[in-house]
Design a protein around this motif. Structure first.
Motif, mmCIF file in Angstrom:
data_model
loop_
_atom_site.group_PDB
_atom_site.id
_atom_site.type_symbol
_atom_site.label_atom_id
_atom_site.label_comp_id
_atom_site.label_asym_id
_atom_site.label_seq_id
_atom_site.Cartn_x
_atom_site.Cartn_y
_atom_site.Cartn_z
ATOM 1 N N SER A 90 11.852 3.705 10.255
ATOM 2 C CA SER A 90 11.727 2.578 9.304
ATOM 3 C C SER A 90 11.029 3.055 8.036
ATOM 4 C CB SER A 90 10.925 1.422 9.910
ATOM 5 O OG SER A 90 9.557 1.780 10.000
ATOM 6 N N GLY A 91 11.077 2.196 7.015
ATOM 7 C CA GLY A 91 10.342 2.492 5.783
ATOM 8 C C GLY A 91 8.841 2.430 6.046
ATOM 9 N N SER A 92 8.438 1.546 6.935
ATOM 10 C CA SER A 92 7.011 1.438 7.285
ATOM 11 C C SER A 92 6.535 2.733 7.942
ATOM 12 C CB SER A 92 6.795 0.282 8.266
ATOM 13 O OG SER A 92 7.261 -0.913 7.712
ATOM 14 N N TRP A 124 4.152 -4.734 -0.301
ATOM 15 C CA TRP A 124 4.537 -5.045 1.066
ATOM 16 C C TRP A 124 3.385 -4.679 2.004
ATOM 17 C CZ3 TRP A 124 7.678 -8.193 3.158
ATOM 18 C CH2 TRP A 124 8.059 -8.067 4.506
ATOM 19 N N THR A 126 3.159 -3.081 4.840
ATOM 20 C CA THR A 126 3.059 -1.714 5.372
ATOM 21 C C THR A 126 3.020 -0.656 4.268
ATOM 22 O OG1 THR A 126 5.432 -1.759 5.779
ATOM 23 C CG2 THR A 126 3.983 -2.203 7.674
ATOM 24 N N SER A 127 2.849 -1.118 3.017
ATOM 25 C CA SER A 127 2.455 -0.175 1.970
ATOM 26 C C SER A 127 0.925 -0.094 1.949
ATOM 27 C CB SER A 127 2.934 -0.644 0.588
ATOM 28 O OG SER A 127 4.289 -1.013 0.635
ATOM 29 N N ILE A 169 4.558 1.462 -6.047
ATOM 30 C CA ILE A 169 5.764 0.767 -5.536
ATOM 31 C C ILE A 169 6.668 0.412 -6.716
ATOM 32 C CG2 ILE A 169 6.653 -1.254 -4.299
ATOM 33 C CD1 ILE A 169 4.012 -1.450 -2.828
ATOM 34 N N ASP A 195 6.361 4.747 -3.041
ATOM 35 C CA ASP A 195 7.085 3.868 -2.120
ATOM 36 C C ASP A 195 8.357 3.397 -2.830
ATOM 37 O OD1 ASP A 195 8.082 1.653 -0.761
ATOM 38 O OD2 ASP A 195 6.117 1.041 -0.005
ATOM 39 N N CYS A 197 10.961 2.133 -1.254
ATOM 40 C CA CYS A 197 11.705 1.390 -0.226
ATOM 41 C C CYS A 197 12.669 0.365 -0.809
ATOM 42 C CB CYS A 197 10.723 0.716 0.734
ATOM 43 S SG CYS A 197 9.977 1.906 1.861
ATOM 44 N N GLU A 198 12.422 -0.055 -2.071
ATOM 45 C CA GLU A 198 13.304 -1.055 -2.694
ATOM 46 C C GLU A 198 14.052 -0.470 -3.892
ATOM 47 O OE1 GLU A 198 10.711 -4.256 -3.846
ATOM 48 O OE2 GLU A 198 10.284 -4.795 -1.774
ATOM 49 N N SER A 219 13.332 2.865 2.616
ATOM 50 C CA SER A 219 13.666 2.031 3.777
ATOM 51 C C SER A 219 15.174 1.871 3.857
ATOM 52 C CB SER A 219 13.025 0.646 3.625
ATOM 53 O OG SER A 219 13.607 -0.257 4.560
ATOM 54 N N PHE A 221 16.388 -0.548 6.025
ATOM 55 C CA PHE A 221 16.551 -1.821 6.750
ATOM 56 C C PHE A 221 17.776 -2.536 6.181
ATOM 57 C CE2 PHE A 221 15.448 -6.378 7.439
ATOM 58 C CZ PHE A 221 15.667 -6.350 8.812
ATOM 59 N N HIS A 224 18.582 -3.477 2.472
ATOM 60 C CA HIS A 224 18.337 -2.502 1.405
ATOM 61 C C HIS A 224 19.648 -1.880 0.899
ATOM 62 C CE1 HIS A 224 13.835 -2.454 1.796
ATOM 63 N NE2 HIS A 224 14.239 -3.259 2.766
ATOM 64 N N GLY A 231 15.567 1.998 9.736
ATOM 65 C CA GLY A 231 15.533 3.420 9.409
ATOM 66 C C GLY A 231 14.725 3.664 8.155
ATOM 67 N N ILE A 373 8.245 -9.696 -3.070
ATOM 68 C CA ILE A 373 7.842 -8.841 -1.930
ATOM 69 C C ILE A 373 7.004 -9.696 -0.961
ATOM 70 C CG2 ILE A 373 7.252 -6.563 -1.177
ATOM 71 C CD1 ILE A 373 7.305 -5.468 -3.827
#
Ligand SMILES: Cc1ncc(COP(=O)(O)O)c(C=O)c1O
Length: 438
Positions: A90-92, A124, A126-127, A169, A195, A197-198, A219, A221, A224, A231, A373
């Motif tokens: 995951s991204g986390s 987020w 988990t950032s 981020i 980060d 992830c986005e 990420s 997910f 995304h 993932g 977010i």
């Protein structure tokens, strides 16, 4: 091979071929008759190709992490122009292992217990959490109201002798001014986790995000730009420094897959070579099925990002020309290019529009809205237990900009599968919603 095993092998092959043909036909049928679940971001976008690839893995026997994960890591690095990447689940998890690496002895400026790490207030969960999990103190930094990214001025105010790192981020795919941030980091000897992830494919001066910080996370997910269901990926600029450590972190702290695997085995001949543990670690492994899906998706990623940009520009031009004085959209800096994850709307202070009424109206028409977010993270109940602090551009602890975006802003999902009528439908409903919310 005996006649019996030969017959078994032939029957298996035939059945497998038939199953894959059926799966592919099913995927094709679904695609032809799909009703884009217009603004729903957790809908599967898989086509025949991904379904077949996933089932093929399940039927093939090798399902746990192996060659497909490696192939996807290499393909991802190639696509992102990154020297190397490690896939996780995951991204986390990508943020967690990256932060562990930045806190390790390998880090140029190891983050230690009690050190401070900056992170944008609009972020987020988990950032933020990996900072705390390393024993460090998170410092929420106020945002720039135009880009919705961390404010450079507030970052400068937030840096103290205890600051050791920055989690950057790229909010909703809008790239941060990475050259200025890296210069700041260099000046103050800070490590940087980017980060992304986005923000898959967003660029700064033509360079893809994820290639500025010491380590970067992505990420995959479902909602995304590219998805493997669940993932994530860590990409890095300096594989010699990080890669082996991250490989151990991802899987039990052992040596499997490391470049120095054989060296460890010869140093410890009394241990079984498959079970030598050299670091503290987690188990955050992806599976072959996730990587097989990722390999299919990667082939279409450029086209999807192009479509996302097209939808975003259409909405932006429409909204800015019609309601620009009431609705603030996210601004992208010159020489930076966004890779839109969503459309953010912040209702201006001068506007008589009520953001809640507007969102309720849109929801009633099937257009789902969500926070920017996780909104201003200082407002989340968990924040109180994290012993962090907040810093704004004026040096105070009042996150005025993040708070404004939190209370007056929301996000609409943006997806490559949105049809032209759906894109237009949103503008029509926004117009009707604005009228209903005055
Ligand atoms: C900025 C940011 N970082 C990290 C994550 C975590 O990614 P994942 O959901 O894959 O764990 C997300 C999730 O959307 C995110 O938006």
């Amino acid at each position: 091979m005996t006649d019996l095993t030969k017959e078994f092998a032939e029957q298996s092959e035939t059945l497998k071929r038939e199953i894959l043909e059926k799966v592919s036909a099913y995927g094709e049928l679904q695609r032809q008759h799909s009703q884009p679940g217009d603004f729903d971001l957790i809908r599967s976008t898989f086509e025949a190709e991904e379904l077949s690839a996933a089932v093929d893995v399940l039927l093939g026997g090798q399902v746990t992490m192996a060659g497909k994960v490696k192939a996807f890591e290499q393909a991802w690095s190639h696509w992102n122009h990154s020297p190397a990447s490690i896939m996780v689940n995951s991204g986390s998890s990508a943020n967690l292992v990256a932060m562990a690496a930045l806190a390790s002895r390998l880090s140029p400026h190891p983050i230690q217990a009690g050190d401070e790490v900056l992170v944008p207030a609009i972020c987020w969960s988990t950032s933020v959490f990996p900072i705390v999990q390393m024993g460090a103190i998170p410092v929420l930094v106020d945002i720039d109201p135009l880009t919705l990214n961390m404010s450079l001025e507030a970052m400068e105010q937030a840096i103290t002798p205890k600051t050791r790192g920055i989690v950057v981020i790229h909010v909703l795919g809008n790239p941060c001014p990475m050259r200025e941030i890296m210069a700041l980091a260099q000046k103050h000897h800070l490590v940087v986790l980017e980060d992304c992830c986005e923000a898959h494919g967003a660029t700064v001066g033509g360079i893809k995000v994820g290639n500025f910080g010491d380590l970067s996370s992505f990420s995959f997910f479902l909602s995304h730009h590219l998805t493997t269901i669940e993932g994530g990926m860590v990409s890095m600029q300096n594989p010699e420094r990080w890669q082996d450590y991250l490989i151990s972190q991802r899987a039990h702290g052992w040596i499997r897959g490391r470049s120095d695997e054989a060296e460890w085995q010869s140093r410890f001949p009394g241990l079984n070579g498959g079970w030598i543990f050299v670091e503290t670690g987690y188990n955050l492994r992806p599976t072959e099925m996730h990587a097989a899906i990722g390999l299919c998706q990667l082939r279409r990623l450029d086209a999807w990002i192009k479509r996302r940009k097209q939808i975003f520009s259409y909405w932006r031009d429409n909204i800015t020309s019609r309601w620009g004085e009431q609705l603030q959209l996210q601004q992208t800096l010159p020489d930076h290019e966004a890779s839109p994850f969503g459309l953010s709307i912040v209702v201006q202070a001068e506007s008589s529009l009520d953001p809640i009424t507007l969102q309720t109206y849109l929801k009633s028409k099937g257009i789902f809205t969500r926070p920017l977010i996780a909104g201003n993270f200082a407002r989340q109940p968990v924040w109180e237990s994290l012993n962090g602090r907040c810093v704004a551009a004026d040096g105070s602890d009042q996150l005025t900009m993040a708070d404004f975006a939190h209370t007056r802003g929301f996000m609409i999902g943006l997806h490559q599968d949105l049809s032209d009528p759906a894109v237009e439908f949103f503008i029509q409903q926004l117009a009707a919603g604005i009228q209903a919310s005055q």
